[in-house]
Design an enzyme around this catalytic site. Structure first.
Site, short mmCIF file in Angstrom:
data_model
loop_
_atom_site.label_atom_id
_atom_site.label_comp_id
_atom_site.label_asym_id
_atom_site.label_seq_id
_atom_site.Cartn_x
_atom_site.Cartn_y
_atom_site.Cartn_z
N ASN A 256 0.76 -1.49 -0.06
CA ASN A 256 -0.38 0.08 -0.33
C ASN A 256 1.02 1.08 0.18
OD1 ASN A 256 -2.19 -1.16 0.28
ND2 ASN A 256 -2.73 -1.11 1.66
N HIS A 257 0.24 2.19 -0.92
CA HIS A 257 1.17 3.76 -0.75
C HIS A 257 0.76 4.71 0.21
CE1 HIS A 257 2.86 3.40 -4.86
NE2 HIS A 257 3.02 2.50 -4.71
#
Length: 231
Positions: free
Chosen positions: A89-90
């Site tokens: 996940n960013h």
């Protein structure tokens, strides 16, 4: 049969034909393993990737173009095509969602990218996924970071799993929700008590697989005999 635990730093099948690791792990064309541990037979279909940091149980199979990272997976699991288990996940609450803030190699052919100061990637960016034994994940499923999926669960095609899933639940939707359970509560408890997935195929051979209650009774007897012989 007792299988040797195998840690594989990196292996990619660059051939058109299937490749094998110690005759137990089969990789079709383009399949790849990165820094992961296997505890028995496994099959990776075309362009599937296991790792980094996956711990895979016996008789694991994943279909083409799937991705599995930072996960612990039990025995006898089957994953569908184009599924992603714990995709990275960013950050959503930093200055940017972009990797320049923390990833040293994303654009390492660019001088200014190499020269800039950035944050180190911290442990909270790598929450693991825990998946029990005998779990079936359909095509195009995403299982997000930090989730636990119980033994015997089934995840319907196209589901995005964002929260823990109880044992033997059938889950579908975006986000995933429990649709129903595979068996009634008493039978589910018998599954969890007997843990048939800890037995070898030799011990499971010949069971009346369509008759669940009869199978569980026989598994309980097999395990009782093993305990008595080891006492």
């Amino acid at each position: 049969m007792n299988y040797k635990v195998r840690y594989i730093d990196e292996f990619e099948n660059e051939w058109k034909k299937a490749a094998f690791i110690e005759s137990e792990i089969k990789l079709n064309a383009g399949a790849k393993i990165v820094r992961s541990k296997f505890t028995g037979p496994a099959f990776l279909n075309k362009n599937a990737q296991v790792g980094p940091d996956a711990d895979i149980g016996r008789y694991f199979g994943t279909n083409e173009n799937s991705y599995i990272a930072r996960s612990t997976i039990g025995n006898f699991c089957s994953f569908g095509a184009r599924s992603a288990i714990n995709p990275f996940n960013h950050p959503v609450d930093w200055l940017s969602i972009n990797e320049f803030q923390y990833h040293p190699k994303s654009f390492d052919w660019i001088d200014e990218y190499n020269e800039m100061e950035r944050l180190s990637r911290a442990g909270d960016m790598f929450a693991r996924v825990e998946i029990g034994s005998d779990v079936w994940i359909g095509h195009n499923v995403n299982v997000m970071a930090g989730v636990t999926i119980g033994h015997g669960a089934i995840i319907a095609a196209g589901t995005i799993v964002t929260k823990d899933i109880p044992p033997y639940a059938i889950v579908g939707g975006v986000p995933g929700e429990v649709i129903r359970f595979r068996f009634d509560e008493a039978i589910v408890q018998k599954f969890l008590d007997t843990e048939w997935w800890t037995l070898s195929l030799r011990e499971l051979s010949g069971l009346p697989f369509r008759d669940v209650e009869a199978c569980l009774e026989k598994v309980a007897s097999i395990k009782a005999e093993k305990r008595d012989s080891e006492a």
